[in-house]
Write a protein that holds these residues in place. Sequence first.
Motif, PDB file in Angstrom:
ATOM      1  N   VAL A 829      81.558  14.679  -2.303  1.00 24.66           N
ATOM      2  CA  VAL A 829      81.325  15.351  -1.021  1.00 24.66           C
ATOM      3  C   VAL A 829      82.253  16.552  -0.878  1.00 24.66           C
ATOM      4  O   VAL A 829      81.828  17.650  -0.487  1.00 24.66           O
ATOM      5  CB  VAL A 829      81.525  14.354   0.144  1.00 24.66           C
ATOM      6  CG1 VAL A 829      81.370  15.075   1.479  1.00 24.66           C
ATOM      7  CG2 VAL A 829      80.535  13.201   0.038  1.00 24.66           C
ATOM      8  N   ARG A 830      83.522  16.378  -1.215  1.00 24.34           N
ATOM      9  CA  ARG A 830      84.501  17.449  -1.025  1.00 24.34           C
ATOM     10  C   ARG A 830      84.101  18.716  -1.781  1.00 24.34           C
ATOM     11  O   ARG A 830      84.249  19.832  -1.289  1.00 24.34           O
ATOM     12  CB  ARG A 830      85.890  16.981  -1.504  1.00 24.34           C
ATOM     13  CG  ARG A 830      86.595  16.052  -0.548  1.00 24.34           C
ATOM     14  CD  ARG A 830      88.072  15.918  -0.936  1.00 24.34           C
ATOM     15  NE  ARG A 830      88.788  15.063  -0.006  1.00 24.34           N
ATOM     16  CZ  ARG A 830      89.163  13.821  -0.268  1.00 24.34           C
ATOM     17  NH1 ARG A 830      88.869  13.270  -1.445  1.00 24.34           N
ATOM     18  NH2 ARG A 830      89.826  13.123   0.632  1.00 24.34           N
ATOM     19  N   ILE A 831      83.618  18.519  -3.007  1.00 24.29           N
ATOM     20  CA  ILE A 831      83.299  19.687  -3.835  1.00 24.29           C
ATOM     21  C   ILE A 831      82.171  20.515  -3.229  1.00 24.29           C
ATOM     22  O   ILE A 831      82.131  21.739  -3.344  1.00 24.29           O
ATOM     23  CB  ILE A 831      82.959  19.235  -5.273  1.00 24.29           C
ATOM     24  CG1 ILE A 831      83.065  20.418  -6.230  1.00 24.29           C
ATOM     25  CG2 ILE A 831      81.567  18.596  -5.360  1.00 24.29           C
ATOM     26  CD1 ILE A 831      83.020  19.999  -7.695  1.00 24.29           C
ATOM     27  N   MET A 836      80.827  25.422   0.361  1.00 20.32           N
ATOM     28  CA  MET A 836      80.274  26.079   1.563  1.00 20.32           C
ATOM     29  C   MET A 836      81.293  27.006   2.204  1.00 20.32           C
ATOM     30  O   MET A 836      80.927  28.002   2.854  1.00 20.32           O
ATOM     31  CB  MET A 836      79.855  25.025   2.588  1.00 20.32           C
ATOM     32  CG  MET A 836      78.723  24.120   2.124  1.00 20.32           C
ATOM     33  SD  MET A 836      78.366  22.859   3.383  1.00 20.32           S
ATOM     34  CE  MET A 836      77.473  21.670   2.400  1.00 20.32           C
ATOM     35  N   LYS A 837      82.607  26.742   2.024  1.00 20.96           N
ATOM     36  CA  LYS A 837      83.649  27.583   2.630  1.00 20.96           C
ATOM     37  C   LYS A 837      83.886  28.833   1.822  1.00 20.96           C
ATOM     38  O   LYS A 837      84.437  29.809   2.323  1.00 20.96           O
ATOM     39  CB  LYS A 837      84.946  26.790   2.749  1.00 20.96           C
ATOM     40  CG  LYS A 837      84.838  25.591   3.692  1.00 20.96           C
ATOM     41  CD  LYS A 837      86.145  24.804   3.701  1.00 20.96           C
ATOM     42  CE  LYS A 837      86.044  23.580   4.617  1.00 20.96           C
ATOM     43  NZ  LYS A 837      87.306  22.794   4.598  1.00 20.96           N
ATOM     44  N   ALA A 838      83.544  28.766   0.520  1.00 22.12           N
ATOM     45  CA  ALA A 838      83.837  29.894  -0.365  1.00 22.12           C
ATOM     46  C   ALA A 838      83.006  31.132   0.009  1.00 22.12           C
ATOM     47  O   ALA A 838      81.880  31.031   0.492  1.00 22.12           O
ATOM     48  CB  ALA A 838      83.559  29.495  -1.800  1.00 22.12           C
TER      49      ALA A 838
END
Length: 838
Positions: A829-831, A836-838
């Motif tokens: 999930v974290r990856i 999405m933030k990048a």
Amino acid sequence: MTRFLPLLDVPQGDLFDALSRIGPVLLSNPSLPLPDNSYILLDQNASTDLDQIVAWLDHGAEKLVLPLASAKEVIGLIPQERLVLLLDAVSVSAVSDKVRNGVSGVLLKTPEIDLDLISSVSQFFSKSAIYVLVDASGPPSIYSIQSLLRSGANLVLPSSQLTLDVSSSTQLDIADVFLAPITTDRPDGLFPTIVSTETGHSLGLVYSSAESVRESIITGKGVYQSRKHGLWRKGETSGSTQDVVSVRLDCDSDSLQFRVVQHGSGFCHLERQSCFGEASGLPLLEKTLRSRFENAPEGSYTKRLFNDPELLRSKIMEEADELCRAETGDEIAFEAADLIYFALTKCTAYGVTVADIERSLDKKAKRVSRRPGNAKPQWSAPKAAEVKPTPAVALVDSNAPIRMRTTTLSATSEEERALLLRRPVLKSDEMIEKVKPIVSEVRVRGDAALLEFTAKFDKAKLTSTCIFPPYSKESMEIPSDVKEAVDQAYANIKKFHAAQIDGVTLKVETMPGVVCSRFARAISRVGLYIPGGTAILPSTALMLGIPAQVAGCKEIVFATPPRSDGSISPEVMYVAHLVGASAILKAGGAQAVAAMAYGTETVPKVDKIFGPGNQWVTAAKMLVQNDTDALVSIDMPAGPSEVLVMADHTANPAFVAADLLSQAEHGVDSQVVLVAVSLTPEHLEKIEIEVDEQARALSRVDIVKQSIAKSLIVQVTSIEEALEFSNDYAPEHLILHLQNAHDKVQFVDNAGSVFVGPFTPESCGDYASGTNHTLPTNGYARQFSGVNTLSFQKHITSQEITSDGLKGLGPIVVTLADCEGLQAHANAVRIRLSSMKA
């Protein structure tokens, strides 16, 4: 244990009598009847007649010793444990693995005792006993015999080298040979000796010497060695003599057992049968009956039994019937004890002992050929397809009313109520052990094993296992009225089951951007077991085939026992055509279940097995569903048919009786319960009269008599009490003969299928109303549904998450995964969140 095996030409005379007391004897080409404890030796020139071999084994021969050429002809036809291979030293290399694995022993003919050769043969035949016959003009020395026995081999000596006199260079005393392996750590050199009855019940502990053993073997009398007074000839002064039946060494050759027939007051000096206390169980009963046969006073009950064969016959039949009806462990033990008492009374009257019975049992156990084991016509239950009843010899008064047992629910304790809810104990573990070899054979050997079992159990010799479409018109020819009935039943059942199809995908948005779905898919391959053989059961074929067809199963495999000519009943063939069966397996029992579970060269493997059957079928289904290699599931556990009929003051006695009997005729183990709701004695009496009168008009009346006698009337005072009991009982079939019966269905929590009102007989559900008749029994209606369309489907879930949905759901998943220490789960999930933030 066998360490010394004498070879005799003629089974008679003093030498034979003495040898038979110390173990088996090996006979050359004997004629029937055979003496006890016989091994049979066929030489190189003897013909291998299979019928003769089977006759010897059936008449009590322990083992058969065959030369290599003859052994090859019978291996696989005769049980391994009954065969011994006759070899000389040069022939060992010619033995194949099939022969080596097909025998339980090897008789090695050798000119001298060669321990290296014997060791080599023992290693090659690692699972077999080794017998050594020294083919020389004179006997081996006692020292050589001891060396041979210490190697683990057994000694064979021809009778020409044996004597009842003192050993010489040409002949050995049989006692010297028998005692060659014995050892003792006692300073006086005596051997501890257990003395027991013919049936193995201990009488006492004594000591023996070589001299006392020799005299016992020769004379057949109990002779021992007193540590104070020398030779002790039992009964010489007291009159309590012994006839020696057998003398045996124990497993490590340091003690002896004498089995004897004890005469007089007993073995013990206290004039008791045993030094270890008074006899109990069967020995005590036998002693008591023998005493009463000789001394019972006139007019006593036991004397009447001995003097009145008809009375004794009636009691034996009565107690046999009581044992058949017993259900709990305590009841069975109680009734079995009564039956044994009267059976042993007859034995005593004719001079038959318990030892005679055991000898007969042992002889039966040695039989190679077996009868089918079916009951004689007067005791067997009529088959479902029979029209005329089989005449039966009644165990009870045939004119006695056919009645159910009655209990008042409010007067029962909690323990008694629990007993009312119990079904017969199904010994599934025992049955699973019995079917394991069958299932294993089919799994490993496939079609070959399947055809063998079909010939053995279904009595049909086939050349192929399955029938595949298109099915010939000739195989489906049925009377026009039957065809019309089947067609209408098919239409009704299909209409009801088609309405159950789950064809709509369920979609739920559990949170914004997170959509979860569930959709149904048919089980691809299903196996449907249709009980049959001589019976015609198109109804079960309809009940299983139609929901499989409606659900969309890609492969539908029928399995049904063939008739004796190898064909399948045309009614079942017609239904197979209607439902689109992709194959029809011509087999029944555990072998059919195994074939569908694992697949064979011709039988398609299935994913789920459905259908009722006998205890062999049920056990096989339970076995394969727990085998991960099979990867197969089953519909439900199965047990005897059952019905619970609920009746109040509005019930028609004739209708109620007919419904009870419709299940009672299935079998003697059918479970039939009438819950009587505030019925008057007169109303209840009318129902019982109808049961009796209708039962006597049935072809299966003998089955009904037994099942009704075990059936139950439970008297209750209210509908609420009746429904509570019914829900606890969880019947397969629940029939409501109640006022406003329709309104009571909402209170039914546990039942396989419910039949509402006076004009809804259970038979309609069995055949053609539309509901399914494959239902949970044995109280499993608490957990299981009957077979339905959804039984042939499985449900798959899916989920689809948008990026926005993962933003909301992701942190929740990460928190829970971290809590459980599953970092890879959290990272998945974290990856994505990081991307999405990048």
